[in-house]
Write a protein that holds these residues in place. Structure first.
Motif, PDB file in Angstrom:
ATOM      1  N   SER A 228      10.377  14.183   3.636  1.00 20.63           N
ATOM      2  CA  SER A 228      11.062  15.341   3.027  1.00 20.63           C
ATOM      3  C   SER A 228      10.137  16.106   2.081  1.00 20.63           C
ATOM      4  O   SER A 228      10.421  17.248   1.736  1.00 20.63           O
ATOM      5  N   ARG A 229       9.013  15.489   1.684  1.00 21.67           N
ATOM      6  CA  ARG A 229       8.075  16.164   0.773  1.00 21.67           C
ATOM      7  C   ARG A 229       6.828  16.663   1.497  1.00 21.67           C
ATOM      8  O   ARG A 229       5.977  17.328   0.873  1.00 21.67           O
ATOM      9  N   ALA A 230       6.731  16.386   2.801  1.00 28.54           N
ATOM     10  CA  ALA A 230       5.526  16.757   3.556  1.00 28.54           C
ATOM     11  C   ALA A 230       5.340  18.272   3.603  1.00 28.54           C
ATOM     12  O   ALA A 230       4.212  18.779   3.603  1.00 28.54           O
ATOM     13  N   ALA A 231       6.465  19.007   3.626  1.00 26.97           N
ATOM     14  CA  ALA A 231       6.396  20.467   3.800  1.00 26.97           C
ATOM     15  C   ALA A 231       5.695  21.160   2.638  1.00 26.97           C
ATOM     16  O   ALA A 231       5.244  22.303   2.771  1.00 26.97           O
ATOM     17  N   TRP A 237      -2.299  11.899  -2.687  1.00 24.32           N
ATOM     18  CA  TRP A 237      -2.141  11.198  -3.976  1.00 24.32           C
ATOM     19  C   TRP A 237      -0.995  11.789  -4.782  1.00 24.32           C
ATOM     20  O   TRP A 237      -0.303  11.076  -5.506  1.00 24.32           O
ATOM     21  N   GLU A 238      -0.799  13.108  -4.631  1.00 21.13           N
ATOM     22  CA  GLU A 238       0.255  13.765  -5.419  1.00 21.13           C
ATOM     23  C   GLU A 238       1.641  13.437  -4.841  1.00 21.13           C
ATOM     24  O   GLU A 238       2.574  13.135  -5.583  1.00 21.13           O
ATOM     25  N   VAL A 239       1.739  13.489  -3.508  1.00 19.68           N
ATOM     26  CA  VAL A 239       3.013  13.149  -2.866  1.00 19.68           C
ATOM     27  C   VAL A 239       3.375  11.697  -3.197  1.00 19.68           C
ATOM     28  O   VAL A 239       4.531  11.384  -3.502  1.00 19.68           O
ATOM     29  N   ALA A 240       2.373  10.819  -3.180  1.00 19.63           N
ATOM     30  CA  ALA A 240       2.639   9.408  -3.509  1.00 19.63           C
ATOM     31  C   ALA A 240       3.172   9.282  -4.937  1.00 19.63           C
ATOM     32  O   ALA A 240       4.085   8.488  -5.203  1.00 19.63           O
ATOM     33  N   GLY A 241       2.626  10.081  -5.852  1.00 17.31           N
ATOM     34  CA  GLY A 241       3.113  10.047  -7.236  1.00 17.31           C
ATOM     35  C   GLY A 241       4.566  10.485  -7.319  1.00 17.31           C
ATOM     36  O   GLY A 241       5.383   9.860  -8.010  1.00 17.31           O
ATOM     37  N   TRP A 242       4.904  11.547  -6.600  1.00 16.82           N
ATOM     38  CA  TRP A 242       6.292  12.031  -6.625  1.00 16.82           C
ATOM     39  C   TRP A 242       7.247  10.958  -6.083  1.00 16.82           C
ATOM     40  O   TRP A 242       8.261  10.654  -6.690  1.00 16.82           O
ATOM     41  N   VAL A 243       6.886  10.422  -4.907  1.00 19.93           N
ATOM     42  CA  VAL A 243       7.782   9.466  -4.239  1.00 19.93           C
ATOM     43  C   VAL A 243       7.910   8.179  -5.049  1.00 19.93           C
ATOM     44  O   VAL A 243       9.011   7.624  -5.198  1.00 19.93           O
ATOM     45  N   THR A 244       6.794   7.719  -5.607  1.00 16.88           N
ATOM     46  CA  THR A 244       6.844   6.424  -6.289  1.00 16.88           C
ATOM     47  C   THR A 244       7.507   6.501  -7.669  1.00 16.88           C
ATOM     48  O   THR A 244       7.835   5.472  -8.243  1.00 16.88           O
ATOM     49  N   THR A 245       7.715   7.718  -8.187  1.00 20.24           N
ATOM     50  CA  THR A 245       8.551   7.847  -9.388  1.00 20.24           C
ATOM     51  C   THR A 245       9.908   7.208  -9.100  1.00 20.24           C
ATOM     52  O   THR A 245      10.443   6.426  -9.893  1.00 20.24           O
TER      53      THR A 245
END
Ligand SMILES: NC(=O)c1ccc[n+]([C@@H]2O[C@H](COP(=O)([O-])OP(=O)(O)OC[C@H]3O[C@@H](n4cnc5c(N)ncnc54)[C@H](OP(=O)(O)O)[C@@H]3O)[C@@H](O)[C@H]2O)c1
Length: 288
Positions: A228-231, A237-245
């Motif tokens: 859902s954040r790929a778009a 590294w940034e997407v991983a930070g968002w998701v792992t929050t």
């Protein structure tokens, strides 16, 4: 207690700016280390100096004569640890004797929240220099909870039924300024949290009440969260930070509740309902 001049980084930002104002109100002398002096807050007893994290030469000049440094962590970046460690080294070279570092709750080399790992590496580097330190390990900002909601009124994230005791930036700033102006904090690590841990379902209920519009929480799987954040086209590294929050909430790493804000600031931290009532504009984007 700080001796003399306090250097404050991040003073053009939300947290550093709040701390700088509190220090000024208390009559402290401070140097605001900023990238753009035009955006430095104008405060009595405060002078802006220009330096970026990582620019050792500019930082050594900026920090010369300061006894204490409040180091607000840099915006998330693939090189954030290197930016922090260069700043710490410059501070020590300039003669700073005490670094108060804004860290994150549960900072660990294997923290689920990937950005939390940066904080652990920074803390380790500070310890290794031998300089006096205080680590303020903040929970998730309470101020950010309204921003978790999508335009469709849904909070989407892989937080499961986990809880987070999010803490308001005003409470962190109260605690940080009390540390900087107080005694007995060298060598201490404080976990700054809100008054209670809540699930994102409970957060959605409070947001529904505040915004006058139905808000709900949808617990994504990790795969759904990355998809859902790929778009957004952000780096991995940034997407991983968002998701792992969110994943850190699911893992139970952010459900810690402490009395550190009360002890340091002299008043209890505010919770989500109180925050939303005091900051109605925080849900303006959810009302339409
Ligand atoms: N606990 C949480 O939930 C949470 C959430 C988000 C972020 N954080 C962390 O907490 C920090 C402070 O939060 P905030 O709300 O005050 O953020 P903010 O409003 O974005 O402010 C960040 C401040 O740091 C400065 N800065 C960032 N990178 C820098 C660099 N490379 N060199 C020099 N200055 C730099 C910025 O300067 P400019 O004005 O020049 O950009 C700004 O003054 C963030 O930077 C981040 O590390 C924590």
């Amino acid at each position: 207690m700080s001796s003399g001049l306090i250097a404050v980084t991040g003073a053009t930002g939300a947290l550093g700016g709040r701390v700088a104002r509190r220090l000024a109100d208390a009559g402290a002398r401070q140097r605001l280390v900023v990238r753009d002096p035009a955006r430095a807050p104008e405060l009595p007893g405060a002078e802006p100096v220009v330096a970026s994290y990582g620019d050792g030469e500019a930082l050594r000049t900026a920090l010369d004569g300061a006894g204490t440094l409040l180091l607000v962590s840099a915006k998330e970046d693939a090189d954030r640890v290197a930016l922090h460690t260069a700043t710490v080294d410059a501070a020590v070279a300039a003669g700073v004797s005490w670094i108060v570092y804004i860290s994150f709750l549960g900072a660990a080399p294997d923290a689920t929240f990937t950005f939390g790992r940066d904080h652990w590496h920074t803390e380790q580097h500070i310890r290794g220099t031998g300089v006096d330190f205080t680590f303020l390990r903040d929970s998730l900002y309470l101020d950010f909870i309204p921003t978790f909601v999508g335009a469709d009124g849904v909070i989407r994230g892989p937080a499961g039924d986990g809880q987070v005791a999010a803490v308001a930036r005003d409470d962190i700033a109260d605690a940080a300024s009390a540390v900087l102006l107080g005694d007995g904090h060298r060598g201490q690590t404080y976990e700054l949290t809100g008054p209670e841990a809540f699930t994102l379902t409970e957060a959605a209920e409070e947001l529904t009440h505040a915004a006058g519009r139905p808000i709900r929480y949808h617990a994504e799987t990790l795969d759904e969260a990355y998809a859902s954040r790929a778009a957004y086209g952000a780096p991995d590294w940034e997407v991983a930070g968002w998701v792992t929050t969110y994943a850190a909430i699911a893992a139970g790493e952010l459900d810690v509740v402490t009395d550190a804000v009360s002890t340091l600031a002299g008043h209890p931290p505010i919770g989500l309902a109180e925050y939303l009532a005091a900051n109605p504009e925080s849900v303006d984007h959810l009302r339409t």
